[in-house]
Structure formats: C-alpha cells, structure tokens
Design a protein around this motif. Structure first.
Motif, short mmCIF file in Angstrom:
data_model
loop_
_atom_site.label_atom_id
_atom_site.label_comp_id
_atom_site.label_asym_id
_atom_site.label_seq_id
_atom_site.Cartn_x
_atom_site.Cartn_y
_atom_site.Cartn_z
N LEU A 52 0.04 -3.79 -6.53
CA LEU A 52 -0.43 -2.86 -5.51
C LEU A 52 -1.32 -3.58 -4.51
O LEU A 52 -1.87 -4.65 -4.79
N HIS A 71 0.87 -1.17 0.00
CA HIS A 71 0.00 0.00 0.00
C HIS A 71 0.91 1.22 0.00
O HIS A 71 1.51 1.57 1.01
N TRP A 72 1.01 1.86 -1.14
CA TRP A 72 1.87 3.02 -1.29
C TRP A 72 1.14 4.24 -0.75
O TRP A 72 0.05 4.55 -1.20
N ALA A 132 -4.85 0.41 -2.17
CA ALA A 132 -3.86 1.40 -2.63
C ALA A 132 -4.49 2.66 -3.18
O ALA A 132 -3.87 3.72 -3.20
N ILE A 157 1.43 6.21 -5.58
CA ILE A 157 1.83 4.89 -6.08
C ILE A 157 2.94 5.12 -7.10
O ILE A 157 3.10 6.24 -7.61
#
Length: 371
Positions: free
Chosen positions: A66, A6-7, A70, A78
């Motif tokens: 992802l 999870h960016w 995300a 991301i």
C-alpha cells in the motif's frame, strides 16, 4: 511508475499502479472469488498505534503493498487481502500478537460513517445490529457481519469469506473487539450485555490480554467469531434514537457503494456462509433471503459459469479450511460445522476439493500456529 498504490474510493487498481475496470479472480484451482475491497474506517488509527510501538507505519504500509497515505482517509478503500497482510505485519513488527484488539479498541458507531449513524438511531439494539449486518457489504465485501439467534440466545458475529493469505487471527480479534465496543456503546456498559466472546482461532500463548480487554469469558477454538448475547438485550431501546433522522439516514445509506456493487454470486456466498451457522442449507430458504427465484438464481450463476452446488461446496471448503488452519477443532467437529454430520462424508468431500484428507492437509502445514 511506483508499485505502491493509494487505494481510494471506488477506483480500483492492480499492483502495477494501473487502473482497471474489472476485479481480478483469485483462489485455488476451480475456485472463483472476485477481489474484495475494505473501507479504511477504523484502520485510519493504525499508523498512530504503530508509532506508539516505535514502528514506522510507512514501512509497514509499503510492505503490505500500500501507499504511505493509504489510510489517511477513513472513506478510502483498500483490498481486503492487503488488510490481512497489514494486520499480520502489524502484529509481527510490534511483537504484539493481540494487536487486533488494540486496532479496533476505539471503534464507535461514528467509525462506520452513515451506517453507524443509522445504527445510532435504531429503535432497539437488535435493530441496530441488524442494520450493520444488512449494510456491512457497503463497507466491506471480504467478510460478512451477522446476527443469528435461537431459543438460547443471540450471536452477533463476523465471518471472513475472502481467502486471505495472512492476518486471519488478527482480523478475528479486531472484529470481536469492534463488535464488543459497538454493543457496549448502543446498550450502555452498565447493561453488562455480553455473555461470552467466541473466537474462531486457537488460543495464544498468553490469553491474559483478551480476558482483560473483554472482561468476560473468552472461548478460543470456537466455530465462529461472535459475541454471545441474551435475547432480552436485543429489545433494549437505543438511547437518543431519532426516528426522523433514521428515515433520512436509511435513504443515505442505500446509496453507499464504498466496497462496490454486490453481485449475485457474492450475495449468495454471504448468505451461505451465515446459513452454515444455522444448520443444513436449504436452497429454498437461501432464495427467500436473497429475494430471488431459484430459476433466476440458477440462470445468473450459469451466466458466470457456475452451479449452485459448486458455490455451496466452495463456501463449505473455505470455512473448513479456516477452522482446520486456525483452530484445534477435531476433523469430525469441523465436518459437523460445515454440514457433514458423517465424518467419512466430510473426509471424502475434502479430499475431492483438495486431493488430500483433512487430517493430512492439516499436518502438511494447514494447522494452527500459536503465536
């Protein structure tokens, strides 16, 4: 530990899920390009869009590398290359080649956060579009927004500067639609502001969705992805703009760092990419735009093991590669666009960069695929 990441915000991770402090380097041999980030923003609407097509968004996100959540937060970030994979997978899974138009069809200034608010309070449309061009790097480093003009008209466009392995055409479609929606909002639809939509990609088998979505002429196989606008439109006042609110927002926007700090090399690449649209690249003008002396620029490049001409060549190569891969422009036309009026000079330069002539490179798999 899960490999799905999870960016979020300014924290950056590698695909093993480990946090890291420095961006990795990507690109072909001899090419140096730091990994770029993209604010989620308009992508937050993608899961709902996928569900409308009967596609499981979690599967698409995971296949793009992802995490399932995300895209939950518009202010999350991301990797830009992951956005490309996500775009390509969305087109494939929905069996909708023009999905890029739908992903950004609801774009408004509010989709851009404080940058959009600043645009909404600009004195004129031209000021608003210049705001976006000036501050887009705060939201994304993988592409550059620009506003250029000549005596014939203005072009409000977007160029991909981060090499992406997938999703280029979808990104171009989405960027054009987002620009179209923003101009329509700020200039009001009744102004009929857009003369033509240019897309730096080959024409799909069915272009009707594009004609329906834009309602104006759409030119595929163009040298840039942009909206062609009349110069008079840039002087059109933005309805409801508040000068006092704009001053407050200018200070707020200046502190935004969603996509990270903008280093000298990235600033140079962005300036060079836009400069290619204007014609021959002049080092003095580039330094003036960057507000830096030639000596300081060369010193900072040398500190990273780079030379100015090397970055110029890399920028030319990436643009040439995109045009050869995604459009049907002739080799000579591509050479002209990237600064080589003499076709033989472009062929020699491209062979020096890749070991192949551009025509051979295109035949070996670099040419456009029409979905």
């Amino acid at each position: 530990m899960s490999s799905k990441v999870h960016w979020r915000r300014l924290q950056t991770f590698d695909y093993s899920g480990q946090r890291r402090e420095n961006h990795s380097e990507i690109g072909g041999p001899g090419r140096i390009m730091s990994e770029s980030l993209q604010r989620v923003g308009f992508l937050a609407a993608l899961p709902a869009l996928l569900r409308r097509y009967g596609v499981n968004p979690v599967e698409v996100l995971e296949d793009a590398g992802l995490g399932a959540r995300a895209l939950d937060d518009p202010d999350a970030v991301i990797p830009y290359v992951a956005m490309g994979r996500l775009a390509q997978l969305a087109a494939e899974r929905t069996k909708c080649p023009h999905i890029g138009l739908e992903i950004t069809s609801a774009t408004q200034t509010r989709s851009l956060g404080p940058v959009g608010e600043l645009m909404r309070n600009a004195p004129t449309l031209g000021d608003a579009l210049r705001d976006f061009a000036e501050h887009n790097h705060r939201l994304s480093r993988g592409g550059v927004v620009y506003l250029v003009s000549d005596r014939h008209g203005a072009y409000f466009g977007y160029a991909v500067i981060q090499p992406v392995g997938a999703g280029y055409d979808v990104i171009c479609d989405g960027a054009a639609m987002a620009a179209f929606r923003l101009v329509g909002e700020l200039a009001l639809p009744e102004a009929a502001p857009v003369r033509e939509v240019l897309l730096s990609r080959s024409a799909p088998k069915d272009s009707r969705p594009y004609l329906k979505a834009f309602g104006v002429n759409v030119r595929f196989d163009a040298e840039q992805t942009a909206l062609a606008l009349p110069l008079t439109l840039l002087r059109r006042p933005v309805p409801g703009a508040d000068p006092g609110e704009r001053k407050r927002l200018q200070e707020k926007v200046a502190s935004l760092r969603f996509a990270g700090e903008l280093d000298t090399v990235t600033r140079l690449r962005r300036a060079l990419r836009v400069a290619l649209l204007r014609g021959p690249i002049a080092a003095g003008k580039i330094c003036w735009e960057l507000q830096i002396s030639r000596r300081t620029l060369h010193r900072r490049l040398e500190a990273q093991g780079l030379r100015y001409q090397q970055v110029v060549d890399e920028t030319r190569y990436e643009h040439a590669r995109q045009l050869l891969s995604h459009t049907l422009l002739g080799v000579g036309e591509v050479g002209m666009v990237v600064g080589y009026p003499d076709p033989s000079a472009f062929t020699r330069a491209f062979a020096r960069w890749t070991g192949m002539k551009p025509s051979a490179w295109r035949r070996c798999g670099g040419g456009p695929h029409v979905p």
